[in-house]
Design an enzyme around this catalytic site. Structure first.
Site, PDB file in Angstrom:
ATOM      1  N   PRO A  57      28.563  23.340  75.106  1.00  0.00           N
ATOM      2  CA  PRO A  57      29.571  24.641  74.735  1.00  0.00           C
ATOM      3  C   PRO A  57      30.718  24.052  75.565  1.00  0.00           C
ATOM      4  O   PRO A  57      31.021  23.525  76.465  1.00  0.00           O
ATOM      5  CB  PRO A  57      29.103  25.479  75.519  1.00  0.00           C
ATOM      6  CG  PRO A  57      28.090  25.152  76.582  1.00  0.00           C
ATOM      7  CD  PRO A  57      27.420  23.829  75.949  1.00  0.00           C
ATOM      8  N   ARG A  90      34.581  25.662  74.352  1.00  0.00           N
ATOM      9  CA  ARG A  90      35.543  26.881  73.952  1.00  0.00           C
ATOM     10  C   ARG A  90      34.690  28.004  74.600  1.00  0.00           C
ATOM     11  O   ARG A  90      35.232  28.814  75.176  1.00  0.00           O
ATOM     12  CB  ARG A  90      35.563  27.038  72.332  1.00  0.00           C
ATOM     13  CG  ARG A  90      36.602  28.129  72.105  1.00  0.00           C
ATOM     14  CD  ARG A  90      36.634  28.234  70.553  1.00  0.00           C
ATOM     15  NE  ARG A  90      36.766  27.030  69.903  1.00  0.00           N
ATOM     16  CZ  ARG A  90      37.927  26.347  69.469  1.00  0.00           C
ATOM     17  NH1 ARG A  90      39.230  27.171  69.900  1.00  0.00           N
ATOM     18  NH2 ARG A  90      38.166  25.257  68.947  1.00  0.00           N
ATOM     19  N   CYS A 109      62.111  22.709  69.748  1.00  0.00           N
ATOM     20  CA  CYS A 109      63.145  22.466  68.768  1.00  0.00           C
ATOM     21  C   CYS A 109      62.283  22.317  67.373  1.00  0.00           C
ATOM     22  O   CYS A 109      62.305  21.026  67.152  1.00  0.00           O
ATOM     23  CB  CYS A 109      63.900  21.279  68.952  1.00  0.00           C
ATOM     24  SG  CYS A 109      64.999  21.650  70.568  1.00  0.00           S
ATOM     25  N   GLU A 110      61.255  23.056  67.254  1.00  0.00           N
ATOM     26  CA  GLU A 110      60.631  23.168  66.113  1.00  0.00           C
ATOM     27  C   GLU A 110      60.580  24.517  65.344  1.00  0.00           C
ATOM     28  O   GLU A 110      60.364  25.532  66.214  1.00  0.00           O
ATOM     29  CB  GLU A 110      59.432  22.600  66.104  1.00  0.00           C
ATOM     30  CG  GLU A 110      59.116  21.394  66.714  1.00  0.00           C
ATOM     31  CD  GLU A 110      58.488  20.288  65.829  1.00  0.00           C
ATOM     32  OE1 GLU A 110      58.049  20.695  64.756  1.00  0.00           O
ATOM     33  OE2 GLU A 110      58.829  18.973  65.845  1.00  0.00           O
TER      34      GLU A 110
HETATM   35  C1  LIG Z   1      34.386  19.573  70.840  1.00  0.00           C
HETATM   36  C2  LIG Z   1      32.983  18.859  71.171  1.00  0.00           C
HETATM   37  C3  LIG Z   1      32.264  19.965  71.601  1.00  0.00           C
HETATM   38  C4  LIG Z   1      32.535  21.312  72.144  1.00  0.00           C
HETATM   39  O1  LIG Z   1      32.963  22.108  70.945  1.00  0.00           O
HETATM   40  P1  LIG Z   1      33.379  23.607  71.266  1.00  0.00           P
HETATM   41  O2  LIG Z   1      33.538  24.156  70.077  1.00  0.00           O
HETATM   42  O3  LIG Z   1      34.427  23.683  72.157  1.00  0.00           O
HETATM   43  O4  LIG Z   1      32.096  24.346  71.839  1.00  0.00           O
HETATM   44  C5  LIG Z   1      30.728  19.689  71.765  1.00  0.00           C
HETATM   45  N1  LIG Z   1      30.261  18.539  71.460  1.00  0.00           N
HETATM   46  C6  LIG Z   1      31.174  17.421  70.804  1.00  0.00           C
HETATM   47  C7  LIG Z   1      30.392  16.165  70.316  1.00  0.00           C
HETATM   48  C8  LIG Z   1      32.425  17.774  70.870  1.00  0.00           C
HETATM   49  O5  LIG Z   1      33.174  16.841  70.046  1.00  0.00           O
END
Ligand SMILES: *Cc1c(COP(=O)(O)O)cnc(C)c1O
Length: 424
Positions: free
Chosen positions: A285, A287, A353-354
């Protein structure tokens, strides 16, 4: 008629509240005082929230399965204090580059509990991982498999590997963060994965631990996760399965992702059913661990009324690219009156500046004016890590708040540092 008392949106970190002065409080710290003391923009992390979510995830897995590891997908928030805090809560981590590997090792993570990913790892990155003794390297192509086998022979080392399978399962998410569809730059198709599995039987230096699958990010449905486990189950039986990350979070109070416990339960029940009960299961995990822990504080520089009301702050796409990359939605409040009903619809604009540098579109704010401190919640994931110096803006500090104490864990970048690499 019953009047409902306004309350803070549930997307704020655990323990957030409106204090006696009517100000937003994060980790026991008054947001207005934080802005005064540390300046803005600033990423404010409620440390208790970060720890609680890590603990919740680990406990959910541990209560249902014996042989596991929970690896923080560190690209979501790769700063030393976050690596360390999550390691203290019992997590390992995954890294997606030599730079992230360097940061994780420097933060003190146990190399045996680090997994290296990447669709285009360089030989230098592979060597770095072999020398560090990382637990697993996740193979992403046949080229890489051959190259890693040769590098391991040269370094007289052995390496456990996983094969990343792209199962042709597309989770319902933004195209840019969907990784499980058949035509993807990530991983092996099931047919190619079979070739890689066969090839690894003859590899001198590589030991196949098992399979890896990660179908995308910010996913709200459990079914694609189950389908991804089904897809790896069809490729044979192995000791280890890394089931990736991708669980979505609520950025606004109208979003309802699955609870961590429900996600973990679904993953483990499906794994038991399709892979068998005695496997080693890895979770990654990102995010879901860090997003809701953090609130960005900004200061309003100017308010302009051109057809609509533009509330422009001292940051923007240099500290939060997600609205521009994915059209991501955020909430915003004014930190000294977070519960006051809005008086007008506003666009919360950045200072870059966008024209696309708009952090929140169509947000109702109570009489916003220059000098107001604005808080945007849920900026812990892919905020700091996607930060940049567009328009020569120094990157913001990271402030950890806990029980009313605030400490700087990453200081603000300086103007001098903007030119620190310039040799001429
Ligand atoms: C980005 C990624 C994650 C984590 O993804 P989340 O959406 O942030 O939980 C896990 N494994 C791999 C291989 C990733 O590229």
């Amino acid at each position: 008629m019953t009047a409902t008392t306004p309350t803070l949106s549930r997307v704020y970190p655990l323990g957030s509240r409106v204090n006696e002065r009517g100000h937003l409080e994060l980790g026991g710290c008054d947001a207005i005082e934080l802005a005064r003391e540390f300046g803005t923009p600033a990423y404010v992390v409620a440390e208790g929230d970060l720890r609680a979510r890590a603990r919740e995830f680990v406990e959910a897995v541990a209560s249902q399965h014996a042989d596991y590891d929970v690896l923080f997908a560190s690209k979501a928030f790769p700063c030393t204090a976050v690596y360390r805090t999550l390691a203290e809560e019992g997590l390992g981590c995954d890294v997606a580059s030599g730079g992230e590997l360097f940061l994780a090792l420097r933060a003190g993570l146990d190399p045996a509990r680090i997994v290296l990913h990447g669709n285009a790892k360089s030989s230098a990155e592979l060597e770095q991982a072999l020398e560090a003794g990382v637990g697993h390297i996740v193979l992403d192509s046949i080229d890489e498999l051959e190259r890693l086998d040769r590098l391991a022979a040269r370094l007289a080392s052995r390496q456990r590997v996983l094969i990343r399978v792209t199962p042709d399962v597309a989770g319902e998410t933004h195209r840019a963060i969907s990784t499980g569809q058949a035509d993807s730059k990530f991983g092996f198709s099931p047919a190619e994965a079979r070739r890689a599995i066969a090839r690894l039987e003859g590899a001198d230096r590589l030991e196949l631990g098992g399979l890896h699958v990660h179908i995308g990010s910010q996913l709200f449905e459990l079914e694609p996760f189950r389908a991804s486990i089904q897809a790896v189950a069809e490729l044979g039986t192995f000791p280890t399965y890394d089931l990736g990350g991708g669980l979505g979070v609520a950025y606004t109070s109208s979003q309802h992702p699955p609870a961590v416990a429900d996600y973990v339960h679904a993953m483990i029940a499906t794994a038991h059913e399709l892979l068998g009960a005695g496997k080693r299961l890895l979770f990654e995990p990102g995010r879901a661990l860090v997003a809701n822990s953090t609130v960005t504080l900004y200061t309003v520089e100017t308010v302009k009324r051109n057809v609509s009301t533009w509330v422009a702050v001292d940051g923007g796409m240099s500290d939060n690219l997600r609205p521009m990359l994915y059209g991501a939605a955020y909430e915003a409040v004014i930190a000294d009156r977070p519960l006051m009903p809005g008086t007008e619809r506003c666009n919360l604009a950045g200072k870059h500046c966008e024209a696309g540098d708009v952090i929140v579109r169509d947000v109702s704010l109570p009489d916003p004016g220059a000098g107001d401190v604005i808080a945007t919640p849920v900026t812990g994931a892919y905020g700091y890590s996607l930060a940049n110096n567009y328009n020569g803006i120094p990157r913001p500090p990271v402030i950890f708040c806990n029980d009313g104490n605030a400490r700087i864990v990453v200081r603000r970048e300086t103007y001098e540092e903007l030119a620190a690499r310039d040799l001429d």
